[in-house]
Design a protein around this motif. Structure first.
Motif, PDB file in Angstrom:
ATOM      1  N   MET A  32      11.746 -10.055  -0.782  1.00  0.00           N
ATOM      2  CA  MET A  32      12.136  -8.669  -0.490  1.00  0.00           C
ATOM      3  C   MET A  32      10.995  -7.700  -0.762  1.00  0.00           C
ATOM      4  O   MET A  32      10.854  -6.682  -0.082  1.00  0.00           O
ATOM      5  CB  MET A  32      13.387  -8.305  -1.292  1.00  0.00           C
ATOM      6  N   LEU A  33      10.158  -8.010  -1.756  1.00  0.00           N
ATOM      7  CA  LEU A  33       8.996  -7.169  -2.036  1.00  0.00           C
ATOM      8  C   LEU A  33       8.052  -7.145  -0.835  1.00  0.00           C
ATOM      9  O   LEU A  33       7.531  -6.079  -0.457  1.00  0.00           O
ATOM     10  CB  LEU A  33       8.262  -7.701  -3.272  1.00  0.00           C
ATOM     11  N   THR A  35       8.769  -8.102   2.389  1.00  0.00           N
ATOM     12  CA  THR A  35       9.379  -7.724   3.675  1.00  0.00           C
ATOM     13  C   THR A  35      10.031  -6.355   3.647  1.00  0.00           C
ATOM     14  O   THR A  35      10.305  -5.776   4.711  1.00  0.00           O
ATOM     15  CB  THR A  35      10.440  -8.755   4.076  1.00  0.00           C
ATOM     16  N   LYS A  36      10.323  -5.838   2.442  1.00  0.00           N
ATOM     17  CA  LYS A  36      11.026  -4.567   2.255  1.00  0.00           C
ATOM     18  C   LYS A  36      12.433  -4.600   2.868  1.00  0.00           C
ATOM     19  O   LYS A  36      13.002  -3.562   3.199  1.00  0.00           O
ATOM     20  CB  LYS A  36      10.239  -3.398   2.870  1.00  0.00           C
ATOM     21  N   GLU A  37      12.984  -5.791   2.971  1.00  0.00           N
ATOM     22  CA  GLU A  37      14.327  -5.944   3.533  1.00  0.00           C
ATOM     23  C   GLU A  37      15.220  -6.699   2.551  1.00  0.00           C
ATOM     24  O   GLU A  37      14.788  -7.668   1.915  1.00  0.00           O
ATOM     25  CB  GLU A  37      14.265  -6.716   4.851  1.00  0.00           C
ATOM     26  N   LYS A  38      16.479  -6.271   2.446  1.00  0.00           N
ATOM     27  CA  LYS A  38      17.438  -6.947   1.584  1.00  0.00           C
ATOM     28  C   LYS A  38      17.869  -8.278   2.206  1.00  0.00           C
ATOM     29  O   LYS A  38      17.920  -8.411   3.431  1.00  0.00           O
ATOM     30  CB  LYS A  38      18.673  -6.081   1.347  1.00  0.00           C
ATOM     31  N   PHE A  61      14.951  -1.631  -5.143  1.00  0.00           N
ATOM     32  CA  PHE A  61      13.574  -1.479  -4.679  1.00  0.00           C
ATOM     33  C   PHE A  61      12.912  -0.296  -5.377  1.00  0.00           C
ATOM     34  O   PHE A  61      13.546   0.712  -5.632  1.00  0.00           O
ATOM     35  CB  PHE A  61      13.530  -1.218  -3.166  1.00  0.00           C
ATOM     36  N   GLU A  62      11.631  -0.456  -5.711  1.00  0.00           N
ATOM     37  CA  GLU A  62      10.766   0.659  -6.093  1.00  0.00           C
ATOM     38  C   GLU A  62       9.516   0.571  -5.234  1.00  0.00           C
ATOM     39  O   GLU A  62       9.413  -0.308  -4.368  1.00  0.00           O
ATOM     40  CB  GLU A  62      10.447   0.602  -7.588  1.00  0.00           C
ATOM     41  N   ASP A  63       8.550   1.442  -5.444  1.00  0.00           N
ATOM     42  CA  ASP A  63       7.389   1.506  -4.557  1.00  0.00           C
ATOM     43  C   ASP A  63       6.679   0.162  -4.418  1.00  0.00           C
ATOM     44  O   ASP A  63       6.379  -0.282  -3.310  1.00  0.00           O
ATOM     45  CB  ASP A  63       6.393   2.563  -5.060  1.00  0.00           C
ATOM     46  N   ASN A  64       6.397  -0.463  -5.537  1.00  0.00           N
ATOM     47  CA  ASN A  64       5.644  -1.720  -5.513  1.00  0.00           C
ATOM     48  C   ASN A  64       6.398  -2.863  -6.179  1.00  0.00           C
ATOM     49  O   ASN A  64       5.782  -3.788  -6.700  1.00  0.00           O
ATOM     50  CB  ASN A  64       4.280  -1.542  -6.189  1.00  0.00           C
ATOM     51  N   ALA A  66      10.399  -5.208  -6.368  1.00  0.00           N
ATOM     52  CA  ALA A  66      11.770  -5.518  -5.939  1.00  0.00           C
ATOM     53  C   ALA A  66      12.418  -6.344  -7.040  1.00  0.00           C
ATOM     54  O   ALA A  66      11.774  -7.205  -7.651  1.00  0.00           O
ATOM     55  CB  ALA A  66      11.769  -6.302  -4.626  1.00  0.00           C
ATOM     56  N   GLU A  91       6.553  -7.572  -8.753  1.00  0.00           N
ATOM     57  CA  GLU A  91       5.783  -6.349  -8.519  1.00  0.00           C
ATOM     58  C   GLU A  91       4.316  -6.679  -8.258  1.00  0.00           C
ATOM     59  O   GLU A  91       3.786  -7.684  -8.768  1.00  0.00           O
ATOM     60  CB  GLU A  91       5.909  -5.391  -9.707  1.00  0.00           C
TER      61      GLU A  91
END
Length: 379
Positions: A32-33, A35-38, A61-64, A66, A91
């Motif tokens: 997820m970190l 891909t930025k997808e759940k 999620f945070e900036d950098n 998951a 992270e």
């Protein structure tokens, strides 16, 4: 995973270890970190060879970074950690010496005393779970970590907010693990068994081996004993049966079934109990390891200050580290000979029994006098 197993005609549900939870949470958080997808579920492999598909919970999620969790499920073998959430935070941090850094956070115990499989000062994430975490994360990062930014390292923090309280219900405080639970598991899978069902299944396994024509048997407590037999003694594993903590029961059953010779191999933490005539080695039944060690060292002439140092050890492995630097290393052979004497008395001297004792790294500590001779008969 085959969710249920049948033992003595009854159905029992399998579970998975805290190690599997940590590996799955780590893999999911890294995925997820990047891909930025759940995701709803994550697949992992286990050392037992059984793949798992686990539900992903508590996604943030945070900036950098998951974060997510996996709920521990012990199946029908419920322990203190059943139902708790094991979290992993992935992270990206400024580049360090390692590409992947795995550490513990709140609720994961800190090791404070020697003798465990984790170094003092580190979080209690045991070697097999640590390997699982790295293997599963490696599948996400690709060959040579090609999906990891060149100027970044990946930091994974395993934590369990409930672990601080839950650890009080475990043996961790007695082992010098403070502040939380341990991340455990040698196979990744929790195999459920009632004690009586478990015993009967072990008897059936021995009966099958006797029916195949074997007249001698090797008994080991579990995974570590099997590894010692296979890798260090290099004996055909068809002779080998796990006995868990049921030493007396399995000795009696081996005699009843008709085995004439029994070789036993196990870690000193369990086998030192047999040397004192304790035939159920579960710590809840009896734990007199220090007392047995101290009394035998005293008989060898060890001074009081040395005995006091041994008494401070929280594990047999810790005592081994001290004894190995002393003049009393013959105690391991003495303990093995006492194991042999106790076991043969238990069997009314009608079966030949020999013992090997090893460290946590599976290296040999001691053996009874005729152990090597019996070992050669198995080769």
């Amino acid at each position: 995973m085959q969710e249920y197993v049948y033992i003595d005609g009854k159905k029992y549900r399998r579970g998975y270890t805290t190690g599997s939870c940590a590996a799955a949470a780590s893999k999911a958080s890294v995925h997820m970190l990047l891909t930025k997808e759940k995701i709803e579920n994550i697949n992992i492999d286990t050392p037992k060879g059984i793949p798992l598909t686990l539900k992903v919970k508590n996604i943030e999620f945070e900036d950098n970074s998951a974060t997510c969790s996996i709920e521990k499920d012990g199946g029908d073998d419920i322990d203190a950690t059943h139902g708790m959430d094991i979290f992993a935070k992935a992270e990206l941090i400024n580049k360090e010496d390692e590409d992947i850094i795995v550490t513990g956070g709140i609720g994961i115990g800190l090791v404070t005393k020697k003798g465990l499989s984790v170094e003092v000062g580190k979080h209690a994430i045991n070697p097999v779970p640590m390997k699982m975490i790295r293997n599963e994360v490696g599948k996400i990062l690709g060959e040579n970590n090609k999906f990891l930014p060149k100027d970044k390292s990946l930091k994974i923090t395993i934590f369990a907010p409930q672990g601080v309280e839950i650890a009080k219900k475990t043996f961790n405080p007695r082992l010098g693990i403070v502040g939380g639970i341990s991340i455990l598991g040698t196979t990744g899978i929790v195999e459920p068994m009632s004690e009586e069902g478990w015993k009967k299944s072990l008897s059936i396994e021995m009966e099958m081996k006797r029916a195949q024509g074997l007249d001698k048997i090797i008994l080991v407590p579990g995974n570590h004993g099997e590894e010692f037999i296979r890798e260090h003694l290099q004996i055909d594993m068809s002779y080998c049966v796990r006995m868990s903590n049921f030493v007396g029961y399995m000795l009696s059953e081996a005699k009843r079934i008709g085995f004439k010779k029994i070789l036993l191999a196990g870690h000193i933490g369990k086998f030192i109990k047999i040397s004192a005539g304790i035939f159920n080695t579960h710590s809840k039944v009896c734990d007199a390891r220090n007392e047995i060690m101290i009394s035998n060292l005293a008989l060898m002439g060890a001074p009081l200050e040395f005995l006091k140092e041994i008494n401070e050890c929280v594990t047999a492995e810790g005592a081994v580290e001290i004894i190995d630097k002393s003049e009393y290393t013959d105690i391991y052979n003495i303990l093995c000979d006492k194991c042999k004497q106790r076991a043969e008395q238990y069997l009314h001297n009608e079966v030949e029994v020999e013992f090997y004792m090893f460290r946590m790294d599976k290296s040999l500590l001691g053996k009874s006098q005729r152990a090597d001779l019996l070992m050669e008969e198995f080769r």
